[in-house]
Scaffold this active site. Structure first.
Site, PDB file in Angstrom:
ATOM      1  CB  CYS A  84     -31.442  -5.855 -35.033  1.00  0.00           C
ATOM      2  SG  CYS A  84     -31.586  -7.383 -35.718  1.00  0.00           S
TER       3      CYS A  84
ATOM      4  CG  HIS B 187     -35.663  -4.232 -35.873  1.00  0.00           C
ATOM      5  ND1 HIS B 187     -34.396  -3.725 -36.524  1.00  0.00           N
ATOM      6  CD2 HIS B 187     -35.466  -5.448 -36.040  1.00  0.00           C
ATOM      7  CE1 HIS B 187     -33.770  -4.475 -36.680  1.00  0.00           C
ATOM      8  NE2 HIS B 187     -34.305  -5.622 -36.750  1.00  0.00           N
TER       9      HIS B 187
ATOM     10  CD  GLU C  47     -34.891  -0.045 -35.911  1.00  0.00           C
ATOM     11  OE1 GLU C  47     -34.246  -0.900 -36.682  1.00  0.00           O
ATOM     12  OE2 GLU C  47     -35.099  -0.534 -34.465  1.00  0.00           O
TER      13      GLU C  47
END
Length: 238
Positions: free
Chosen positions: A91, A180, A182
Site C-alpha cells: 500500500c 493488503h 498482511e
C-alpha cells in the site's frame, strides 16, 4: 533460513506487520521491526538485513511534513532495487517504492478502494516469482485513496484494475502491491471506524467492506500466505 533479519518499516500503530510478519516468521525469518513514528531510527543501508518490507499508513507518499522519516524510507527502497535486496512494499510502501524510483502517485480518480476486490492479474504475472502461482481470480483486501499513476522506468506492471495499478515489479527482486496481504478482520475494523468517524466513509459502505473481509478470509489466507512464503524463499540463506 535467511542469514540476517528482514527489516520491516511500520509507519503507524494501526498498520502492523500482521499476517505478513507471521508468515515470514513461519518461514524461518527473523524480523527487525522499526517504528519511526515512535522515534525509532531506520538503518542508513541494508547491509545488515536480508530483505526489506515497507508497510502501509494513513499518510501519503509525499507527506514528509507529516511523516519526516519518509525520505529515509524512500532511500532504503531505492537502495534495495539497486542492490538487489529482496523488497516488498505494501500500500503506502508500494507507493513509496514507485516514488523512490521515479514513478508518481496521485489521488484515485475513482474514489476510495475498500473491502475485497479482484487483484486484476496481468499476463506478466504468470512468470513472476511471487505472483506466478496466485490464482487468476484471486481477491485481496484494499483500503486506500491514492494510487501509482506513473510507473518508474523499467517497472513491470503485474496487476491492474479499472481503478489503476495494483502491483508492480522492479528488476527481479522488488515488488509493490497496492492491496493488503498482511491484514485480518481485526486489523481492518479500526480503519473503518476511523474513516466513518472522519466522515470519509459511510457506515453502510464500511459495513459492506468489513463483511467482505470476513467472508473472504479463508481465500485471502490461501492466496497470500504462499505469496509471502515465496518472498521469504528469495532471501539469502545461511
Amino acid at each position: 533460513m535467511p542469514d540476517r533479519p528482514v527489516l520491516v518499516i511500520q509507519h503507524t500503530p494501526v498498520c502492523p506487520p500482521g499476517r505478513v510478519g507471521d508468515w515470514l516468521t513461519e518461514a524461518g525469518c527473523a524480523l527487525d521491526v522499526r517504528r519511526p513514528y515512535a522515534g525509532e531510527t531506520q538503518p542508513v543501508d541494508l547491509s545488515g538485513h536480508a530483505g526489506l518490507v515497507v508497510l502501509g499508513g494513513e499518510m501519503g507518499a509525499y507527506d514528509d511534513d507529516i511523516a519526516p522519516w519518509l525520505p529515509a524510507t524512500r532511500t532504503l527502497l531505492a537502495r534495495a532495487v539497486v542492490e538487489a535486496v529482496p523488497a516488498l512494499g505494501i500500500c503506502l510502501g508500494h507507493q513509496l517504492l514507485a516514488v523512490a524510483t521515479g514513478g508518481r502517485v496521485a489521488r484515485s480518480t475513482s474514489g476510495q478502494q475498500g473491502g475485497t476486490l479482484p487483484v486484476g492479474l496481468l499476463p506478466a504475472a504468470a512468470d513472476d516469482q511471487l505472483f506466478g502461482t496466485v490464482p487468476a481470480g484471486a481477491v485481496a483486501t484494499h483500503w486506500n485513496n491514492d494510487l501509482v499513476v506513473e510507473l518508474p522506468a523499467g517497472a513491470v506492471e503485474l496487476a491492474r484494475t479499472p481503478a489503476g495499478v495494483q502491483a508492480l515489479r522492479l528488476r527481479e527482486t522488488a515488488w509493490g502491491v497496492q492491496f493488503h496481504p498482511e491484514v485480518d478482520p481485526a486489523i481492518v475494523r479500526p480503519w473503518a471506524a476511523t474513516d466513518v468517524g472522519a466522515g470519509q466513509l459511510s457506515p453502510e459502505r464500511a459495513a459492506t467492506w468489513l463483511a467482505e473481509v470476513d467472508r473472504d478470509d479463508a481465500a485471502l489466507v490461501a492466496a497470500w500466505r504462499p505469496f509471502v512464503r515465496r518472498f521469504a524463499a528469495l532471501l539469502p540463506a545461511r
